[in-house]
Design a protein around this motif. Structure first.
Motif, PDB file in Angstrom:
ATOM      1  N   ILE A 202     -13.952  23.335  -9.031  1.00 38.30           N
ATOM      2  CA  ILE A 202     -15.023  24.204  -8.515  1.00 38.30           C
ATOM      3  C   ILE A 202     -15.454  25.202  -9.586  1.00 38.30           C
ATOM      4  CG2 ILE A 202     -15.504  26.022  -6.840  1.00 38.30           C
ATOM      5  CD1 ILE A 202     -13.777  24.517  -4.841  1.00 38.30           C
ATOM      6  N   ALA A 203     -14.498  25.752 -10.324  1.00 37.40           N
ATOM      7  CA  ALA A 203     -14.850  26.715 -11.379  1.00 37.40           C
ATOM      8  C   ALA A 203     -15.692  26.058 -12.469  1.00 37.40           C
ATOM      9  CB  ALA A 203     -13.571  27.310 -11.978  1.00 37.40           C
ATOM     10  N   ILE A 204     -15.327  24.857 -12.883  1.00 39.49           N
ATOM     11  CA  ILE A 204     -16.098  24.162 -13.929  1.00 39.49           C
ATOM     12  C   ILE A 204     -17.476  23.780 -13.414  1.00 39.49           C
ATOM     13  CG2 ILE A 204     -16.152  22.102 -15.371  1.00 39.49           C
ATOM     14  CD1 ILE A 204     -13.107  22.207 -15.461  1.00 39.49           C
ATOM     15  N   ALA A 238     -18.019  18.734 -19.728  1.00 37.89           N
ATOM     16  CA  ALA A 238     -17.516  19.420 -18.538  1.00 37.89           C
ATOM     17  C   ALA A 238     -17.546  18.499 -17.318  1.00 37.89           C
ATOM     18  CB  ALA A 238     -18.330  20.682 -18.278  1.00 37.89           C
ATOM     19  N   GLN A 239     -18.574  17.652 -17.209  1.00 41.52           N
ATOM     20  CA  GLN A 239     -18.667  16.729 -16.082  1.00 41.52           C
ATOM     21  C   GLN A 239     -17.535  15.704 -16.113  1.00 41.52           C
ATOM     22  OE1 GLN A 239     -22.413  14.674 -15.896  1.00 41.52           O
ATOM     23  NE2 GLN A 239     -21.917  13.640 -13.956  1.00 41.52           N
ATOM     24  N   VAL A 240     -17.194  15.225 -17.316  1.00 40.99           N
ATOM     25  CA  VAL A 240     -16.087  14.280 -17.437  1.00 40.99           C
ATOM     26  C   VAL A 240     -14.768  14.938 -17.021  1.00 40.99           C
ATOM     27  CG1 VAL A 240     -14.744  12.924 -19.072  1.00 40.99           C
ATOM     28  CG2 VAL A 240     -17.235  12.913 -19.201  1.00 40.99           C
ATOM     29  N   ILE A 241     -14.598  16.214 -17.372  1.00 42.53           N
ATOM     30  CA  ILE A 241     -13.374  16.925 -16.979  1.00 42.53           C
ATOM     31  C   ILE A 241     -13.270  17.019 -15.454  1.00 42.53           C
ATOM     32  CG2 ILE A 241     -12.175  19.137 -17.087  1.00 42.53           C
ATOM     33  CD1 ILE A 241     -13.340  19.525 -19.881  1.00 42.53           C
ATOM     34  N   VAL A 242     -14.379  17.304 -14.801  1.00 46.59           N
ATOM     35  CA  VAL A 242     -14.375  17.367 -13.329  1.00 46.59           C
ATOM     36  C   VAL A 242     -14.005  16.012 -12.737  1.00 46.59           C
ATOM     37  CG1 VAL A 242     -15.801  17.748 -11.298  1.00 46.59           C
ATOM     38  CG2 VAL A 242     -16.006  19.281 -13.253  1.00 46.59           C
ATOM     39  N   SER A 295     -25.828  16.935 -14.377  1.00 47.90           N
ATOM     40  CA  SER A 295     -24.380  17.130 -14.289  1.00 47.90           C
ATOM     41  C   SER A 295     -24.005  18.182 -13.254  1.00 47.90           C
ATOM     42  CB  SER A 295     -23.823  17.537 -15.658  1.00 47.90           C
ATOM     43  OG  SER A 295     -24.115  16.562 -16.635  1.00 47.90           O
ATOM     44  N   GLY A 296     -24.864  19.176 -13.034  1.00 45.45           N
ATOM     45  CA  GLY A 296     -24.529  20.263 -12.114  1.00 45.45           C
ATOM     46  C   GLY A 296     -24.352  19.774 -10.682  1.00 45.45           C
ATOM     47  N   VAL A 297     -25.337  18.996 -10.180  1.00 47.34           N
ATOM     48  CA  VAL A 297     -25.263  18.509  -8.799  1.00 47.34           C
ATOM     49  C   VAL A 297     -24.090  17.541  -8.630  1.00 47.34           C
ATOM     50  CG1 VAL A 297     -26.465  17.170  -7.051  1.00 47.34           C
ATOM     51  CG2 VAL A 297     -27.702  18.880  -8.379  1.00 47.34           C
ATOM     52  N   CYS A 298     -23.947  16.601  -9.573  1.00 46.52           N
ATOM     53  CA  CYS A 298     -22.867  15.613  -9.456  1.00 46.52           C
ATOM     54  C   CYS A 298     -21.494  16.267  -9.542  1.00 46.52           C
ATOM     55  CB  CYS A 298     -23.019  14.562 -10.550  1.00 46.52           C
ATOM     56  SG  CYS A 298     -24.531  13.573 -10.415  1.00 46.52           S
ATOM     57  N   SER A 299     -21.331  17.219 -10.454  1.00 44.21           N
ATOM     58  CA  SER A 299     -20.036  17.893 -10.585  1.00 44.21           C
ATOM     59  C   SER A 299     -19.735  18.762  -9.372  1.00 44.21           C
ATOM     60  CB  SER A 299     -20.011  18.740 -11.854  1.00 44.21           C
ATOM     61  OG  SER A 299     -20.184  17.943 -13.001  1.00 44.21           O
ATOM     62  N   ALA A 301     -20.807  18.297  -6.252  1.00 46.92           N
ATOM     63  CA  ALA A 301     -20.449  17.411  -5.138  1.00 46.92           C
ATOM     64  C   ALA A 301     -19.039  16.862  -5.301  1.00 46.92           C
ATOM     65  CB  ALA A 301     -21.462  16.273  -5.043  1.00 46.92           C
ATOM     66  N   THR A 302     -18.633  16.549  -6.545  1.00 46.91           N
ATOM     67  CA  THR A 302     -17.282  16.029  -6.785  1.00 46.91           C
ATOM     68  C   THR A 302     -16.234  17.106  -6.545  1.00 46.91           C
ATOM     69  OG1 THR A 302     -18.183  14.518  -8.448  1.00 46.91           O
ATOM     70  CG2 THR A 302     -15.810  14.890  -8.466  1.00 46.91           C
ATOM     71  N   ALA A 303     -16.492  18.333  -6.997  1.00 45.94           N
ATOM     72  CA  ALA A 303     -15.535  19.424  -6.801  1.00 45.94           C
ATOM     73  C   ALA A 303     -15.384  19.768  -5.323  1.00 45.94           C
ATOM     74  CB  ALA A 303     -15.983  20.650  -7.595  1.00 45.94           C
ATOM     75  N   ILE A 304     -16.495  19.790  -4.577  1.00 48.12           N
ATOM     76  CA  ILE A 304     -16.422  20.079  -3.145  1.00 48.12           C
ATOM     77  C   ILE A 304     -15.713  18.937  -2.408  1.00 48.12           C
ATOM     78  CG2 ILE A 304     -17.799  20.482  -1.084  1.00 48.12           C
ATOM     79  CD1 ILE A 304     -17.638  22.838  -3.008  1.00 48.12           C
ATOM     80  N   ALA A 305     -15.902  17.703  -2.879  1.00 49.79           N
ATOM     81  CA  ALA A 305     -15.181  16.574  -2.273  1.00 49.79           C
ATOM     82  C   ALA A 305     -13.675  16.730  -2.455  1.00 49.79           C
ATOM     83  CB  ALA A 305     -15.656  15.264  -2.886  1.00 49.79           C
ATOM     84  N   LEU A 306     -13.259  17.233  -3.633  1.00 49.05           N
ATOM     85  CA  LEU A 306     -11.837  17.474  -3.858  1.00 49.05           C
ATOM     86  C   LEU A 306     -11.329  18.593  -2.954  1.00 49.05           C
ATOM     87  CD1 LEU A 306      -9.487  16.483  -5.563  1.00 49.05           C
ATOM     88  CD2 LEU A 306     -10.112  18.165  -7.312  1.00 49.05           C
ATOM     89  N   LEU A 307     -12.167  19.616  -2.731  1.00 45.12           N
ATOM     90  CA  LEU A 307     -11.803  20.678  -1.796  1.00 45.12           C
ATOM     91  C   LEU A 307     -11.691  20.138  -0.367  1.00 45.12           C
ATOM     92  CD1 LEU A 307     -11.346  23.680  -1.092  1.00 45.12           C
ATOM     93  CD2 LEU A 307     -13.849  23.904  -0.909  1.00 45.12           C
ATOM     94  N   GLY A 308     -12.630  19.272   0.023  1.00 43.80           N
ATOM     95  CA  GLY A 308     -12.561  18.675   1.352  1.00 43.80           C
ATOM     96  C   GLY A 308     -11.312  17.833   1.546  1.00 43.80           C
ATOM     97  N   GLU A 309     -10.897  17.122   0.498  1.00 44.04           N
ATOM     98  CA  GLU A 309      -9.657  16.348   0.575  1.00 44.04           C
ATOM     99  C   GLU A 309      -8.457  17.267   0.774  1.00 44.04           C
ATOM    100  OE1 GLU A 309      -7.286  12.782   0.314  1.00 44.04           O
ATOM    101  OE2 GLU A 309      -9.387  13.234   0.763  1.00 44.04           O
ATOM    102  N   ARG A 310      -8.473  18.388   0.108  1.00 46.59           N
ATOM    103  CA  ARG A 310      -7.372  19.341   0.261  1.00 46.59           C
ATOM    104  C   ARG A 310      -7.326  19.898   1.688  1.00 46.59           C
ATOM    105  NH1 ARG A 310      -7.443  25.385  -2.427  1.00 46.59           N
ATOM    106  NH2 ARG A 310      -5.636  26.212  -1.287  1.00 46.59           N
ATOM    107  N   LEU A 311      -8.465  20.276   2.245  1.00 41.64           N
ATOM    108  CA  LEU A 311      -8.508  20.784   3.619  1.00 41.64           C
ATOM    109  C   LEU A 311      -8.063  19.720   4.618  1.00 41.64           C
ATOM    110  CD1 LEU A 311     -11.889  22.754   3.545  1.00 41.64           C
ATOM    111  CD2 LEU A 311      -9.568  23.671   3.326  1.00 41.64           C
ATOM    112  N   TYR A 312      -8.460  18.493   4.383  1.00 47.08           N
ATOM    113  CA  TYR A 312      -8.086  17.398   5.268  1.00 47.08           C
ATOM    114  C   TYR A 312      -6.569  17.171   5.248  1.00 47.08           C
ATOM    115  CZ  TYR A 312      -8.004  12.692   7.276  1.00 47.08           C
ATOM    116  OH  TYR A 312      -7.742  11.593   8.046  1.00 47.08           O
ATOM    117  N   LEU A 313      -5.970  17.202   4.061  1.00 42.58           N
ATOM    118  CA  LEU A 313      -4.522  17.036   3.954  1.00 42.58           C
ATOM    119  C   LEU A 313      -3.771  18.199   4.607  1.00 42.58           C
ATOM    120  CD1 LEU A 313      -4.287  15.711   0.281  1.00 42.58           C
ATOM    121  CD2 LEU A 313      -3.976  14.395   2.385  1.00 42.58           C
ATOM    122  N   GLN A 314      -4.308  19.402   4.482  1.00 41.17           N
ATOM    123  CA  GLN A 314      -3.697  20.542   5.158  1.00 41.17           C
ATOM    124  C   GLN A 314      -3.710  20.361   6.672  1.00 41.17           C
ATOM    125  OE1 GLN A 314      -5.790  24.028   3.835  1.00 41.17           O
ATOM    126  NE2 GLN A 314      -4.392  24.389   2.114  1.00 41.17           N
TER     127      GLN A 314
END
Length: 722
Positions: A202-204, A238-242, A295-299, A301-314
């Motif tokens: 999310i920060a990147i 930066a997009q590749v890092i995300v 890169s901004g929109v794609c990154s 969406a990918t970062a928020i998807a990772l956040l959603g996965e974390r919330l789902y696992l919680q």
């Protein structure tokens, strides 16, 4: 007695003895068997034709020699049964029993009685054949009590004959549930690994969005990033890092796509690769004609998807930990006789809870249909644009990238995980563990809730207020008979009378021939025929009740046809249950009374609770007993800490609100996906690349994301309040 002499005179032994007294003759050549005159059978003992009283006739299955349907229920008689030579005489042992109260006995005349002719043979072996033939004839002309019992099927609105213990049914093999604690540890471990990665992603992604806005607004960035080529290179790195931080999502998207079922993660994977590929091709162009990659929109969406996965696992971890602690399951069963899907609470192992918890949610299912459409539209439009411009290498990658970037709604991965997290937290405060997407679907289509005695009047809200015992009876005797019969019925009145038994140091007796009716129960207790029920039930059994004791909340006890005691019961309204009944009525969910306490009726509930009688559905006694019996027929959609109507209503409310919020967010995400893709495709087709820039797309996506967050916040607030 005359009947005993008749029974001995016409038994098999008497017939054989008669054979032995008669001189045997050798059969002639032309006529081997000489039948004698048929044996005359004595007149049958007249059968008492007292009418049997129940609400409706009970149909008797064929083929059996069963009498006419029951008209009314006859009180149980404890006297010794008189022998009656009817067709319903059990073969083993050869004794005469009193006909069941559920079966009307018909009298058999001499014309209807089967005739057994006496044959005389010289051969003793043939005499054995005669014995077998006579025995088979008797078996054909008799119906055992067990056969009659199986023939009588308890139907709705009629009395149900049951043992004091529930019948044992052959259940199908049930797959064992996984260890909830072990699965919770697995999900917690994955959640802990996703937590730092989601924060870093999310920060990147936030820095990429700021860099895109800054460069397209001012033309340069700090740290010496002055040209489009330098900025584009930094954004791509930066997009590749995300993408590497969300490598598990990328792999899942690739696997799903190769399996022929692309998901939201598949769209993110392809959109990121297309943006990187188009940006690398743009690096070869001069600075004057270069464009920044999306890169901004794609990154984001990918970062928020990772956040959603974390919330789902919680959420999964919390639900499994609660499910391990709770012992009551809320199941959903379709009842064909009611044509309704009923929610039911029962202590069980929670069969199907884990399956429902990990089931695909509606947002994932909707995106599985939308993603292939987006892929097809992007490919067709990009190919058409490249053919029109006659420049495939320069047009197709950029056009394909801009359409896919326009379809990457940032909030897609939060459509279910974010409201699910709020619902799980709210349910945990109420002592409920929701079973995920499977529970949401079942709770949304539920038509009613099954209510037992304790669900409406818990043990602490029922008390004994007054006892009236007949002068000819003893208080301990009346208490023993009443409590024993109520314990056999598993009624909600059991705690009240068990307390009285302990106070008087009395042990309950065994109940035989237990029967349940809509207004009461009956059985043989200690050799006495006992009836326990309401005043209406006593009147139906022709038992007089004093006028000063006739109340709707009283329990009447009769022994051998005489009233011996009246117990006045006091019921107290519970505020939480009153509130839950009102909310069920507002949601249009019926409350089906699967009660065994004959005093609990819709009119009584409306007298004590502030609820409309139309929302209460009284079930026949047979359906009530079946629905209130614990079983593993349904799949667990929730686990509950404390059994009761408030917990079931809380699960129903949270599941339905979760469904509404998730559906709304999914609709907004799909609208954003298709509208964004169409707008960017139209702008690119018209050649307005200056308008179809990364900055414009970021503004559109961030506005849509903000609307979704507002809707989710409202939904979370709705789920947190009662």
């Amino acid at each position: 007695m005359a009947s005993d002499r008749d029974e001995q005179e016409f038994s098999l032994e008497s017939i054989l003895a008669e054979y032995g007294k008669t001189p045997r003759k050798q059969p002639s050549a032309d006529k081997e068997v000489v039948p004698e005159a048929p044996v005359r059978v004595a007149e049958p003992v007249p059968v008492r034709e007292e009418p049997i009283r129940v609400a409706e006739p009970i149909r008797v299955a064929e083929p059996t020699h069963v009498a006419e349907p029951i008209r009314k229920a006859e009180p149980i008689r404890a006297a010794e049964p008189e022998p009656e030579p009817t067709r319903r005489i059990p073969v083993q042992p050869p004794s005469h029993t009193e006909p069941s109260a559920d079966i009307e006995t018909e009298r058999v005349t001499d014309d209807e009685m089967p005739e057994f002719k006496t044959y005389r043979y010289a051969n003793a072996e043939i005499e054995d054949d005669i014995v077998r033939a006579v025995g088979e004839a008797i078996e054909r002309e008799t119906v055992s009590d067990e056969t009659v019992r199986r023939a009588v099927e308890p139907t709705r609105g009629k009395s149900a004959e049951r043992d004091s213990r529930p019948p044992q049914r052959a259940e199908p093999e049930i797959e064992p549930e996984p260890d909830y604690r072990e699965r919770a540890r697995v999900f917690a471990r994955r959640c802990n690994l996703a937590a730092p990665r989601s924060l870093a992603a999310i920060a990147i992604a936030f820095l990429i969005i700021l860099a895109t806005f800054g460069f397209e607004s001012h033309g340069k960035l700090p740290f010496g990033l002055d040209t489009a080529r330098e900025v584009s290179g930094a954004l791509l790195i930066a997009q590749v890092i995300v993408m590497l931080l969300a490598v598990d999502l990328m792999v899942y998207g690739a696997v799903s796509m190769f399996r022929g079922a692309p998901t939201c993660e598949s769209l993110l994977l392809v959109a990121n690769l297309a943006a990187i590929f188009a940006g690398m091709l743009a690096l070869r162009q001069p600075n004057e004609t270069m464009f920044l990659p999306y890169s901004g929109v794609c990154s984001a969406a990918t970062a928020i998807a990772l956040l959603g996965e974390r919330l789902y696992l919680q959420s999964l971890t919390t639900s499994l930990r609660l499910a391990y602690k709770f012992d009551i399951s809320l199941t959903s069963e379709y009842r064909a006789e009611l044509d309704r899907t009923i929610l039911k609470q029962s202590p069980s192992a929670g069969r199907g809870f884990y399956t429902n918890l990990t089931m695909s949610d509606d947002a994932a299912v909707a995106h599985s249909f939308a993603v292939p459409i987006v892929f097809a539209v992007a490919a067709v439009v990009s190919l058409a644009a490249s053919l029109v411009n006659k420049n495939f290498a320069g047009t197709f990658p950029r056009m394909f990238s801009v359409i896919l970037a326009g379809s990457c709604a940032i909030q897609s991965s939060l459509c279910y995980s974010l409201p699910f997290k709020s619902a799980v937290n709210s349910a945990a405060k109420r002592g409920v563990a929701l079973a995920g997407a499977g529970a949401v679907d079942a709770l949304f289509i539920a038509d009613g809730v099954s209510l037992s005695d304790d669900d409406i009047f818990p043990a602490e809200s029922v008390a004994l207020s007054r006892v009236s015992v007949a002068a000819s009876s003893k208080q301990d005797r009346a208490l023993t008979l009443t409590a024993s019969l109520l314990i056999a019925s598993h009624s909600g009145l059991v705690p009240v009378f068990e307390e009285q038994l302990k106070k008087h140091m009395i042990e309950p007796l065994t109940v035989k021939e237990f029967r349940s009716f809509d207004e009461g129960v009956s059985g043989v207790v200690g050799g006495a025929a006992v009836l326990v029920g309401s005043s209406a039930f006593m009147k139906l059994q022709h038992i007089r009740t004093p006028l000063n004791t006739e109340t709707d909340d009283a329990v009447y006890t009769a022994e051998n046809g005489e009233l011996i005691a009246v117990y006045n019961i006091g019921y107290t309204a519970v505020p939480e249950i009153n509130f839950a009944l009102q909310r069920l009525a507002r949601q249009g969910v019926g409350a089906y009374l699967a009660t065994r306490n004959f005093n609990i009726t819709p009119s009584q509930i409306t007298r004590i609770y502030d609820v409309d009688e139309d929302s209460l559905k009284q079930l026949p006694i047979a359906d009530a007993y079946e629905l209130s019996t614990a079983s593993e027929n349904g799949e667990a959609i929730a686990r509950i800490k404390t059994r009761g109507l408030p917990s079931a209503e809380a699960a129903l409310k949270l599941g339905r609100r979760l469904r509404r919020v998730s559906s709304t967010l999914t609709a907004l995400a799909l609208i954003t996906t298709f509208v964004g893709a169409l707008i960017m495709a139209a702008l690119a087709w018209s050649g307005a690349w200056g308008v179809a820039s990364a900055k414009t797309l970021q503004i559109f996506m961030l506005v849509s994301f903000g609307i979704s967050l507002a809707v989710s916040a409202v939904g979370s607030f709705m789920m947190s309040v009662n």
